[in-house]
Every structure is written in C-alpha cells, then in structure tokens.
Scaffold this motif. Structure first.
Motif, PDB file in Angstrom:
ATOM      1  N   ILE A   1       3.783  -3.510  -5.689  1.00  0.00           N
ATOM      2  CA  ILE A   1       2.428  -3.730  -5.189  1.00  0.00           C
ATOM      3  C   ILE A   1       1.989  -5.161  -5.465  1.00  0.00           C
ATOM      4  O   ILE A   1       1.473  -5.861  -4.581  1.00  0.00           O
ATOM      5  CB  ILE A   1       1.443  -2.736  -5.833  1.00  0.00           C
ATOM      6  CG1 ILE A   1       1.692  -1.315  -5.321  1.00  0.00           C
ATOM      7  CG2 ILE A   1      -0.005  -3.132  -5.537  1.00  0.00           C
ATOM      8  CD1 ILE A   1       1.012  -0.240  -6.142  1.00  0.00           C
ATOM      9  N   LEU A   2       2.181  -5.595  -6.706  1.00  0.00           N
ATOM     10  CA  LEU A   2       1.798  -6.959  -7.064  1.00  0.00           C
ATOM     11  C   LEU A   2       2.682  -7.976  -6.364  1.00  0.00           C
ATOM     12  O   LEU A   2       2.213  -9.007  -5.889  1.00  0.00           O
ATOM     13  CB  LEU A   2       1.876  -7.140  -8.585  1.00  0.00           C
ATOM     14  CG  LEU A   2       0.871  -6.310  -9.391  1.00  0.00           C
ATOM     15  CD1 LEU A   2       1.111  -6.494 -10.887  1.00  0.00           C
ATOM     16  CD2 LEU A   2      -0.559  -6.689  -9.033  1.00  0.00           C
ATOM     17  N   ARG A   3       3.986  -7.652  -6.276  1.00  0.00           N
ATOM     18  CA  ARG A   3       4.930  -8.586  -5.648  1.00  0.00           C
ATOM     19  C   ARG A   3       4.603  -8.781  -4.177  1.00  0.00           C
ATOM     20  O   ARG A   3       4.436  -9.913  -3.708  1.00  0.00           O
ATOM     21  CB  ARG A   3       6.352  -8.053  -5.797  1.00  0.00           C
ATOM     22  CG  ARG A   3       7.378  -8.780  -4.923  1.00  0.00           C
ATOM     23  CD  ARG A   3       8.769  -8.266  -5.199  1.00  0.00           C
ATOM     24  NE  ARG A   3       9.172  -8.648  -6.542  1.00  0.00           N
ATOM     25  CZ  ARG A   3      10.170  -8.095  -7.207  1.00  0.00           C
ATOM     26  NH1 ARG A   3      10.845  -7.109  -6.668  1.00  0.00           N
ATOM     27  NH2 ARG A   3      10.479  -8.519  -8.403  1.00  0.00           N
TER      28      ARG A   3
ATOM     29  N   LEU B   1       0.829  -1.210   0.000  1.00  0.00           N
ATOM     30  CA  LEU B   1       0.000   0.000   0.000  1.00  0.00           C
ATOM     31  C   LEU B   1       0.863   1.260   0.000  1.00  0.00           C
ATOM     32  O   LEU B   1       0.504   2.261  -0.631  1.00  0.00           O
ATOM     33  CB  LEU B   1      -0.926  -0.013   1.223  1.00  0.00           C
ATOM     34  CG  LEU B   1      -2.011  -1.093   1.210  1.00  0.00           C
ATOM     35  CD1 LEU B   1      -2.789  -1.080   2.520  1.00  0.00           C
ATOM     36  CD2 LEU B   1      -2.956  -0.919   0.032  1.00  0.00           C
ATOM     37  N   GLY B   2       2.005   1.192   0.681  1.00  0.00           N
ATOM     38  CA  GLY B   2       2.922   2.317   0.656  1.00  0.00           C
ATOM     39  C   GLY B   2       3.456   2.573  -0.740  1.00  0.00           C
ATOM     40  O   GLY B   2       3.524   3.722  -1.196  1.00  0.00           O
ATOM     41  N   LEU B   3       3.819   1.507  -1.437  1.00  0.00           N
ATOM     42  CA  LEU B   3       4.305   1.637  -2.808  1.00  0.00           C
ATOM     43  C   LEU B   3       3.252   2.269  -3.712  1.00  0.00           C
ATOM     44  O   LEU B   3       3.574   3.086  -4.585  1.00  0.00           O
ATOM     45  CB  LEU B   3       4.697   0.272  -3.365  1.00  0.00           C
ATOM     46  CG  LEU B   3       5.996  -0.342  -2.854  1.00  0.00           C
ATOM     47  CD1 LEU B   3       6.174  -1.735  -3.459  1.00  0.00           C
ATOM     48  CD2 LEU B   3       7.200   0.520  -3.200  1.00  0.00           C
ATOM     49  N   PHE B   4       1.991   1.890  -3.509  1.00  0.00           N
ATOM     50  CA  PHE B   4       0.913   2.436  -4.335  1.00  0.00           C
ATOM     51  C   PHE B   4       0.866   3.959  -4.237  1.00  0.00           C
ATOM     52  O   PHE B   4       0.661   4.651  -5.241  1.00  0.00           O
ATOM     53  CB  PHE B   4      -0.429   1.845  -3.896  1.00  0.00           C
ATOM     54  CG  PHE B   4      -1.612   2.419  -4.635  1.00  0.00           C
ATOM     55  CD1 PHE B   4      -1.886   2.037  -5.932  1.00  0.00           C
ATOM     56  CD2 PHE B   4      -2.431   3.366  -4.026  1.00  0.00           C
ATOM     57  CE1 PHE B   4      -2.966   2.577  -6.624  1.00  0.00           C
ATOM     58  CE2 PHE B   4      -3.516   3.911  -4.702  1.00  0.00           C
ATOM     59  CZ  PHE B   4      -3.779   3.505  -6.014  1.00  0.00           C
ATOM     60  N   LEU B   5       1.079   4.471  -3.046  1.00  0.00           N
ATOM     61  CA  LEU B   5       1.028   5.921  -2.844  1.00  0.00           C
ATOM     62  C   LEU B   5       2.301   6.608  -3.324  1.00  0.00           C
ATOM     63  O   LEU B   5       2.246   7.607  -4.046  1.00  0.00           O
ATOM     64  CB  LEU B   5       0.798   6.233  -1.366  1.00  0.00           C
ATOM     65  CG  LEU B   5       0.846   7.717  -0.978  1.00  0.00           C
ATOM     66  CD1 LEU B   5      -0.282   8.484  -1.667  1.00  0.00           C
ATOM     67  CD2 LEU B   5       0.756   7.880   0.534  1.00  0.00           C
ATOM     68  N   VAL B   6       3.461   6.073  -2.931  1.00  0.00           N
ATOM     69  CA  VAL B   6       4.709   6.819  -3.163  1.00  0.00           C
ATOM     70  C   VAL B   6       5.323   6.559  -4.535  1.00  0.00           C
ATOM     71  O   VAL B   6       6.172   7.351  -4.976  1.00  0.00           O
ATOM     72  CB  VAL B   6       5.754   6.513  -2.064  1.00  0.00           C
ATOM     73  CG1 VAL B   6       5.202   6.823  -0.695  1.00  0.00           C
ATOM     74  CG2 VAL B   6       6.239   5.073  -2.142  1.00  0.00           C
TER      75      VAL B   6
END
Length: 397
Positions: A349-351, A66-71
């Motif tokens: 995100i997928l990983r 979820l962090g990756l999705f935002l940043v």
C-alpha cells in the motif's frame, strides 16, 4: 506436500515453485511495462494529452494499493491458493475488457480495476517465500525477483512488436499470459504448509499489529521511499529516453533491457552475499551505492551531459534500489510470522501508494528536461539514508 481444493496432494519443489511465484508476480510489471512504448499512440487514439496517459500508470498503482489494503488481511485468513486464482482470473477479465476501451476515461477505469483485482494474486507470494526460506527470506525474494525481471526486460520489446498490429494486441497478450499462469497455478500451486495468521483477529486489528511494531516501521518507510525512486524511473523512462534524448523505439527497448539486466545482476549478487552478510549489511551496501549514483545522476543532468552519462549512473542506481528493496521487505516480514499477508499489504500500500505520486510530482515540476526526475531520485534515496541512520543510532543506544 499440500492439499488442493479437491483433496489431491501436490508436492512442489523450489525449482518449480520459484518460477511459478515469479510468473505470478510478473503479471504486474508486464501490465506496467508492456504498454510504455504505446503511450504516444494511446494519447492520439483517445484524443487526449500525454500527461493523461502517463497518469494511467499512477492510477494503476493506486488501484493496486487499494486492492492490497482489502486482500492483505484476507490472505492471512483464507487459503492463499484461492486468492491467487481469484486475482489471476480477474486480471484476465479486465485485460480482455481493455481491448474494447473507446475513451481515455474507460481506459483509466479498466486499468484501475485490472490492478485492483490482480493484487489478490500477488499479495500471497511474499508470505509463501517467507514460509519456505525463513531467516533467508531476502535470498528467496532475490531469486524470485531475478526470475521475474525477465518480464520487464522483454516487456517493452514485446509491446513494440505488438504495436506493429495495434495497441489492443498488448492487452491480448496480457490476457493470454494471465490465463497460462492461472492454469499453472491451478495445477501446481500448493496451499500454505501451515495455517497463516490468527483467525481471531479482525481486519483492522491485523493492521494495528503490523503498524504498531516499532522495530519494523523504519524499514517500512525505507521500502516506501525506495519505491518512490523506482516508480519515478518507470513513470519517466519513456519521456527521458524518447523525448529528452530522442532515441528510437528499438534503442529505448535496448536501454530498458540493459537497466533490467542491471537489476537482475543486483538480485543475483544479493543471493550470493545476503546469507553471509545479512539483510542489514546488504541494505547498507545498496544504500551507499545508491547515494553515490543518485548524486551522480543529479549532477550529470544539472550539467546537461549527453545520454551516456545518464545511463552510466542510472543503471547501477537501479541495481542498488533493487538490493535495498528486497532487504528492507525481508527485514519487515521476518518480524511477522502470523500476519505475513497484512505486512505485505502494508508494504505494498505504501509502496504503490507513494509510487502513484511519482507521476503527479514529476508533472508538477515538469520543465522539459530530466532534471526533476534526477532530483526526485536523489531526494528519495537521501531520505532513505537518513532513515537508516536513525535506525543505526537507535541500535547503538
């Protein structure tokens, strides 16, 4: 040559930059692997069951995703150096807070937050490597991964040593490590050589650009499923070695270190061969080894062979997974010059999203043996084989 926030120039050679990037990326595997030997103690300390503590790994991966999705898109718009400093500072803060966790619920929430904020630091690393290595991005990935692999190699051993004091000492160590890396990044990490990304694109349009890229989709799926196999190993390794095969903590650390040494050897091999063969052929090589070893792992666990046979198939399997992962990621990132951060976020995100499913999947099929783990490893690699076969058929058309 690049500029810091105060305008001072920084000249950083690859000999310094690669270890620094590896140290930043190592924050995540340290956070994951150091507390593996402490899982039984954590379950007792919080008066909960082992599956709850095991699922803290899945929660960490979910928070990271979820962090990756935002940043991810933000790292294409704002300075990479700033993102790293924010991520490392947040990781330090939540590592300190974890020391004071009193309940399992507090522990799980803080682990989620720790993972979420750390993604800001790690998401910019692939884009930095791509910028420096260009068509040899897979080689750069392997160099960084090879250095970074020192972290998971020693992490369980450090965790075991910290446990001689308390489980809280593990998170004290993580806080200290992240502070040292933060100081090094503040002093030495350069800004991007070129402005990354098209600033006119909004948050969701960046994802649309990446996800609509047809030639990258199959490699993104391959990276995702390879990661499911990898996190199935991380989730299950303590249970398999210490419960199924009854090895002691020290023996567990040695076996884990041998596996990481296999990963490092695979990365070194990739750095030697990828510039000659290319990422696509290295992907095929890793996949052929992976299918063979995953099939062997499934067979020896079905036949209930001793520990030696599981180790003999598992170590080369994990090496093949590392080759597949770095080359799949490189082939994806080479498709995107201005959306490297967003592409990294999609991969991550997928990983880590699918990686977070490893714990629940294995818990659902739990039977007290290593067979569900072996089957999940085999099925993940076999689906990657089918995906790459589809890619080959498309090329020939």
């Amino acid at each position: 040559m690049s500029q810091t926030n105060n305008g001072t120039s920084i000249a950083v050679s690859l000999k310094l930059l690669l270890p620094l990037l590896a140290s930043i990326v190592a924050v995540s595997p340290l956070a994951i692997d150091m507390y593996l030997p402490a899982m039984p103690l954590l379950a007792d300390n919080f008066s909960t069951d082992m599956p709850t503590i095991q699922n803290s790994l899945s929660i960490y991966l979910l928070g990271y995703s979820l962090g990756l999705f935002l940043v991810g898109p933000l790292s294409d718009k704002y300075p990479r150096r700033r993102m790293v400093l924010i991520g490392l500072t947040g990781f330090f803060v939540f590592s300190v807070l974890l020391i004071f966790a009193q309940t399992a619920e507090q522990f799980l929430l803080l682990r989620f937050c720790q993972a979420f904020i750390s993604s800001a630091a790690i998401v910019v690393v692939p884009g930095t490597i791509r910028e420096r290595y260009k068509e040899n991005t897979a080689k750069g990935f392997s160099y960084v991964s090879m250095i970074m692999m020192l972290a998971p190699m020693v992490a369980p051993s450090i965790g075991s040593i910290m446990l001689l004091h308390s489980w809280q000492a593990i998170f004290m160590f993580l806080a200290g490590y992240s502070m040292l890396v933060l100081l090094a990044a503040y002093k030495f990490l350069p800004e991007a050589q070129h402005k990354s990304g098209n600033k006119s694109l909004n948050f969701f349009k960046r994802y649309r650009v990446v996800l609509s890229h047809k030639s990258a989709r199959l490699d993104i799926l391959s990276s995702m499923l390879v990661s499911l196999a990898f996190f199935a190993f991380i989730t299950s390794v303590t249970f398999i070695y210490m419960t199924v095969y009854n090895v002691a903590e020290f023996e567990f650390s040695l076996l884990f270190a041998c596996t990481v040494l296999g990963l490092m050897t695979a990365h070194f091999t990739n750095t030697r061969l990828v510039t000659r063969l290319g990422s696509r052929k290295m992907m095929a090589l890793g996949l052929s080894i992976g299918v063979t070893c995953a099939s062997g792992l499934l067979l020896v666990n079905f036949l209930e062979y001793p520990l030696f046979y599981t180790v003999a198939t598992l170590i080369p399997l994990m090496g093949s997974i590392s080759i597949m992962a770095v080359n799949a990621d490189a082939m994806v990132l080479l498709q995107f010059s201005e959306e490297a951060g967003t592409a990294t976020a999609v991969i991550g995100i997928l990983r880590f999203g699918v990686g977070s499913l490893a714990g629940p999947i294995l818990a659902f099929f739990y039977d007290g043996t290593a067979l569900p783990f072996a089957f999940l490893m085999w099925s993940s690699i076999f689906i990657v084989f089918l995906i790459q076969l589809i890619h080959l058929v498309r090329i020939k058309r």
